[in-house]
Scaffold this motif. Structure first.
Motif, PDB file in Angstrom:
ATOM      1  N   VAL A 660       0.861  -1.329  -0.015  1.00  0.00           N
ATOM      2  CA  VAL A 660       0.033   0.147  -0.017  1.00  0.00           C
ATOM      3  C   VAL A 660       1.246   1.074   0.038  1.00  0.00           C
ATOM      4  O   VAL A 660       1.915   0.978   0.582  1.00  0.00           O
ATOM      5  N   ASP A 661       0.752   2.330  -1.054  1.00  0.00           N
ATOM      6  CA  ASP A 661       1.414   3.688  -0.992  1.00  0.00           C
ATOM      7  C   ASP A 661       0.540   4.822   0.194  1.00  0.00           C
ATOM      8  O   ASP A 661      -0.289   4.742  -0.252  1.00  0.00           O
ATOM      9  N   LEU A 662       0.972   4.536   1.659  1.00  0.00           N
ATOM     10  CA  LEU A 662       0.471   5.168   2.442  1.00  0.00           C
ATOM     11  C   LEU A 662       0.929   6.419   2.427  1.00  0.00           C
ATOM     12  O   LEU A 662      -0.645   7.358   2.149  1.00  0.00           O
ATOM     13  N   GLY A 663       1.597   7.524   1.395  1.00  0.00           N
ATOM     14  CA  GLY A 663       0.924   8.143   1.308  1.00  0.00           C
ATOM     15  C   GLY A 663      -0.029   8.983   0.052  1.00  0.00           C
ATOM     16  O   GLY A 663      -0.701   9.728   0.320  1.00  0.00           O
ATOM     17  N   VAL A 664      -0.844   7.999  -0.746  1.00  0.00           N
ATOM     18  CA  VAL A 664      -1.963   8.558  -1.770  1.00  0.00           C
ATOM     19  C   VAL A 664      -3.004   8.162  -0.299  1.00  0.00           C
ATOM     20  O   VAL A 664      -3.773   8.887  -0.461  1.00  0.00           O
ATOM     21  N   VAL A 665      -2.516   6.882   0.617  1.00  0.00           N
ATOM     22  CA  VAL A 665      -4.533   6.615   1.345  1.00  0.00           C
ATOM     23  C   VAL A 665      -4.453   7.514   2.075  1.00  0.00           C
ATOM     24  O   VAL A 665      -5.202   8.323   2.187  1.00  0.00           O
ATOM     25  N   ALA A 666      -2.650   8.768   2.390  1.00  0.00           N
ATOM     26  CA  ALA A 666      -2.912   9.754   3.371  1.00  0.00           C
ATOM     27  C   ALA A 666      -3.615  10.895   3.206  1.00  0.00           C
ATOM     28  O   ALA A 666      -4.128  11.231   2.779  1.00  0.00           O
ATOM     29  N   GLY A 667      -3.021  11.185   1.750  1.00  0.00           N
ATOM     30  CA  GLY A 667      -3.331  12.090   0.253  1.00  0.00           C
ATOM     31  C   GLY A 667      -5.089  12.033   0.607  1.00  0.00           C
ATOM     32  O   GLY A 667      -5.455  13.730   0.295  1.00  0.00           O
ATOM     33  N   LEU A 668      -5.229  10.643  -0.087  1.00  0.00           N
ATOM     34  CA  LEU A 668      -6.973  11.305   0.189  1.00  0.00           C
ATOM     35  C   LEU A 668      -7.524  11.257   1.260  1.00  0.00           C
ATOM     36  O   LEU A 668      -8.844  11.981   0.622  1.00  0.00           O
ATOM     37  N   VAL A 669      -7.496  11.162   1.908  1.00  0.00           N
ATOM     38  CA  VAL A 669      -8.110  11.006   3.470  1.00  0.00           C
ATOM     39  C   VAL A 669      -8.046  12.342   3.745  1.00  0.00           C
ATOM     40  O   VAL A 669      -9.309  13.256   4.523  1.00  0.00           O
ATOM     41  N   LEU A 670      -7.153  12.924   3.985  1.00  0.00           N
ATOM     42  CA  LEU A 670      -6.742  14.891   3.561  1.00  0.00           C
ATOM     43  C   LEU A 670      -7.872  15.789   2.859  1.00  0.00           C
ATOM     44  O   LEU A 670      -8.082  16.690   3.222  1.00  0.00           O
ATOM     45  N   GLY A 671      -8.232  15.037   1.643  1.00  0.00           N
ATOM     46  CA  GLY A 671      -8.757  15.793   0.773  1.00  0.00           C
ATOM     47  C   GLY A 671     -10.125  15.420   0.826  1.00  0.00           C
ATOM     48  O   GLY A 671     -11.193  15.950  -0.058  1.00  0.00           O
ATOM     49  N   ALA A 672     -10.828  14.198   2.124  1.00  0.00           N
ATOM     50  CA  ALA A 672     -11.521  14.412   1.901  1.00  0.00           C
ATOM     51  C   ALA A 672     -12.707  15.049   2.738  1.00  0.00           C
ATOM     52  O   ALA A 672     -11.875  15.813   3.403  1.00  0.00           O
ATOM     53  N   PRO A 673     -13.703  15.426   2.193  1.00  0.00           N
ATOM     54  CA  PRO A 673     -15.506  16.622   2.485  1.00  0.00           C
ATOM     55  C   PRO A 673     -14.688  17.126   4.128  1.00  0.00           C
ATOM     56  O   PRO A 673     -14.323  17.899   4.563  1.00  0.00           O
ATOM     57  N   GLU A 674     -14.827  15.862   5.180  1.00  0.00           N
ATOM     58  CA  GLU A 674     -14.332  16.133   6.661  1.00  0.00           C
ATOM     59  C   GLU A 674     -13.178  16.816   7.093  1.00  0.00           C
ATOM     60  O   GLU A 674     -12.901  17.741   8.181  1.00  0.00           O
ATOM     61  N   PHE A 675     -12.281  16.280   6.445  1.00  0.00           N
ATOM     62  CA  PHE A 675     -10.872  17.403   6.392  1.00  0.00           C
ATOM     63  C   PHE A 675     -10.880  18.772   5.892  1.00  0.00           C
ATOM     64  O   PHE A 675     -10.013  19.436   6.357  1.00  0.00           O
ATOM     65  N   GLN A 676     -11.775  18.997   5.234  1.00  0.00           N
ATOM     66  CA  GLN A 676     -11.975  20.134   4.086  1.00  0.00           C
ATOM     67  C   GLN A 676     -13.089  21.579   5.606  1.00  0.00           C
ATOM     68  O   GLN A 676     -12.779  22.688   5.364  1.00  0.00           O
ATOM     69  N   ARG A 677     -13.363  20.385   6.413  1.00  0.00           N
ATOM     70  CA  ARG A 677     -14.182  21.364   7.205  1.00  0.00           C
ATOM     71  C   ARG A 677     -13.314  21.816   8.213  1.00  0.00           C
ATOM     72  O   ARG A 677     -12.395  20.510   8.947  1.00  0.00           O
ATOM     73  N   ARG A 678     -14.064  22.488   9.425  1.00  0.00           N
ATOM     74  CA  ARG A 678     -12.776  22.774  10.289  1.00  0.00           C
ATOM     75  C   ARG A 678     -14.527  22.791  11.700  1.00  0.00           C
ATOM     76  O   ARG A 678     -15.333  23.841  11.256  1.00  0.00           O
TER      77      ARG A 678
END
Length: 678
Positions: A660-678
């Motif tokens: 698994v490319d952990l960088g891709v997985v982490a990047g996708l999660v950081l791009g998810a709607p929940e991370f775009q919210r604060r």
């Protein structure tokens, strides 16, 4: 489908982009999900388990002293770190829990009690931050000024060189005339004279140092336009940084890099958030003329020291700042009768001197009406309007166009002394309108500079100002449409505390509305907040913040480049569109995947090395680490569908061994709607 291999030597000059690849398909799906979830308000009960609704939650000891009843301890701490800071770093939630959330907030409200020595060490890389405006103007001259300085230097050097070369040529010629022996090819004296002449020409034509062609810089800097100094490919090196030049753009570049560095590494997080809030409220555009020189002092000496003080002091400091005076043209504003008044005074003085000695009056040249009109300075209403509309009362604050004109008259004479030398505030009584004015029904006639000060005092104590500033603060920290009851309480504190900003913030933070379920993840991160919060979430080590600065601009919020005085919007609709969301996802993938110059991320240390063996494990841990374990079912479903993607698995489709490319997985999660919210 195969992944295209990229040369290792160019890894920092590439970043994931939306193109016809499996990743682009995933980006499109996630972005579509983002658009839907960010533009539609989710019900408050969606994130609350049914059992929790029926059973009153017992407050966690770490939340003692705060009116928190609807959020768990982890949620409340995440909420505070996302609103009063730029997001949690690895380990921050546990550190705040051990300290106690109320104590952490009190420390943030008193930033001088927090040691920030580590940040100061990082900021030492930016010498312009400590320079006065006069020194910046002197050391980073405009190209035309630099050319003039170079021409003067070249003239002096040329004159000295010419004298030396002429003397040397004459000496050589005399010596050679008496020399014996001619070469077969012609007279040696002639050749020597020619060499001397060449030497003379060489010395006299030598260009001044600043006129010489600059050496070839990094290839990515070629073709960078003046208006694109900090734009383009975020992994390219801007010209102002690459050649370590003394160009004016470097001043704004260092300001931008220091702003990102402070937001990432400062322990005084609320100070950085408030600095950003007030700069945006009292916005100044770096692209307007001399303001590029004034911004450093503006942020350092005006915004930062007053961020938690009395609002009146902050308004007064901005009103006297050369940056604001220049940006809104008040340094040019004058009583239209001032020129005529000064001419009459000069004539009276001359007449008095002539009458005393009996001199006949000299013949006066005919006046040039066009030139006189060109030199005439008049009333400028820009600052008077924005002072009421944007800085104090608000657009619905109850003022009229007549009030705008009267306020402008009060601020005549507030100008800049030597704008292109040292640019200090100056009150010029000769330009001031001395007559009485009426502002909001109040007579203003304190005299001289006190007219403007009296206007500021009137405006900051007006009820409309208390409501307007309270609304903006609540919109920034609570929600796009903050509860009216909260705004009213904040406005009451504003008035009773004489505009004490810290007291207003305390009222807001210690309110139930701030900690309500409706406020949790109710705000959309601006591009600046997104870029910084992702770096903090990943624990990324940043050596070169310029690519981050460029990503902020690429996503839509170029630092210090907001042209209108309104500043950047703090509402969701300004930042939510498909193009911006794709750029947000690309940024997250580049950062987490170590595809960004000057930034190093160790995702494996966050998710665990063993997570690379199982895609579902990697995804679950990423959701837990970056989203606090809270992700909507649609988000999880979208991500899970991509776990077999070759780009996620770092393998060919027919390869039995997958990692698994952990960088891709982490990047996708950081791009998810929940991370775009604060």
């Amino acid at each position: 489908m195969r992944l295209q291999a990229r040369p290792a030597s160019r890894s920092f000059h590439k970043f994931p982009a939306i193109s016809a690849t499996p990743r682009s398909f995933l980006a499109a799906i996630l972005s579509f999900t983002c658009v839907l979830s960010l533009t539609v308000e989710l019900p408050a009960s969606a994130a609350t388990p049914a059992a929790a609704k029926d059973k009153k939650r017992k407050q966690d000891p770490s939340l003692k002293g705060l009116p928190i009843t609807e959020l768990s301890a982890d949620e409340a701490i995440l909420h505070a770190l996302n609103r009063l800071a730029y997001g949690p770093r690895p380990g921050d939630v546990e550190r705040v829990r051990q300290m106690g959330l109320a104590k952490w907030i009190e420390r943030q409200l008193n930033p001088n009690s927090i040691d920030d020595g580590a940040l100061d060490a990082r900021l030492s890389d930016y010498p312009t931050l400590r320079m006065s405006t006069a020194k910046l103007i002197d050391e980073y001259p405009q190209p035309k000024q630099a050319e003039k300085q170079a021409e003067k230097q070249a003239q002096v050097q040329a004159q000295q060189g010419q004298r030396r070369s002429e003397a040397a040529a004459e000496t050589v010629a005399r010596d050679m005339q008496g020399a014996q022996g001619q070469t077969a090819g012609g007279g040696g004296g002639e050749a020597t004279q020619q060499n001397a002449a060449n030497a003379k020409q060489e010395m006299s034509d030598a260009p001044a140092p600043m006129k010489q062609e600059p050496p070839e810089g990094n290839p990515p800097t070629k073709g960078v336009g003046r208006r694109d100094v900090l734009g383009g490919d975020p992994n390219n090196v801007p010209r102002a940084i690459a050649d370590d030049s003394k160009r004016p753009p470097r001043i704004v570049a260092e300001l931008s890099m220091s702003k990102v560095t402070r937001a990432i590494y400062s322990e005084r997080q609320l100070q950085q958030v408030m600095d950003d809030f007030w700069f945006n409220h009292f916005n100044v555009f770096a692209g307007k003329g001399e303001d590029r020189y004034y911004l450093t002092s503006y942020e350092r000496d005006v915004i930062q020291p007053h961020a938690f003080g009395k609002f009146k002091d902050l308004v007064t400091a901005t009103a006297k700042s050369p940056a604001m005076l220049f940006y809104l043209d008040n340094f040019l504003s004058a009583d239209p009768r001032a020129a005529q008044r000064q001419a009459m005074e000069r004539a009276a003085r001359q007449q008095m001197r002539r009458g005393r000695f009996g001199w006949p009056p000299p013949a006066r040249p005919a006046a040039n009406p066009q030139q006189a009109k060109k030199n005439e300075r008049g009333l400028n209403e820009n600052y008077g309007r924005e002072l009421m509309e944007l800085h104090t009362l608000g657009v619905d604050g109850g003022y009229t166009q007549k009030d705008v004109t009267e306020v402008a008259r009060c601020f005549t004479g507030w100008t800049i002394d030597k704008p292109r030398q040292y640019a200090d505030f100056k009150f010029d009584d000769r330009l001031h309108d001395p007559d009485p004015k009426i502002v909001l029904g109040k007579k203003i006639h304190a005299g001289g500079m006190k007219d403007g000060e009296q206007v500021i005092d009137l405006l900051v104590h007006h009820p409309s100002t208390a409501k307007f500033i309270s609304t903006k603060l609540a919109r920034r920290f609570v929600s796009d449409n903050p509860p009216p009851a909260l705004i009213n309480r904040m406005a009451e504190t504003f008035q009773s505390s004489d505009g004490d900003i810290k007291a207003v913030l305390h009222t807001m933070i210690w309110s139930p509305e701030f900690w309500s379920r409706e406020s949790y993840r109710a705000k959309i991160k601006t591009p600046f907040e997104l870029v910084v919060s992702a770096v903090r979430a990943l624990g990324t080590d940043v050596d070169t913040p310029m690519p981050l600065v460029q990503w902020v601009g690429r996503i839509g919020e170029p630092l210090y480049q907001c042209q209108p005085p309104t500043g950047y919007s703090d509402k969701s609709e300004a930042w939510v569109n498909t193009g911006a969301l794709l750029n947000r996802l690309n940024y997250s993938l580049a950062l987490a995947g170590n595809k960004m110059r000057g930034a190093r991320t160790d995702v494996a240390s966050l998710l665990g090395v063993d997570a690379s063996a199982e895609p579902k494990t990697a995804l679950d841990r990423a959701v837990q680490v970056f989203l606090g374990g809270q992700a909507a079912p649609t988000t999880v479903e979208t991500l899970e569908k991509q776990l077999d993607n070759p780009q996620v698995l770092q393998a060919k489709l027919d390869d039995s061994r997958k990692q698994v490319d952990l960088g891709v997985v982490a990047g996708l999660v950081l791009g998810a709607p929940e991370f775009q919210r604060r």
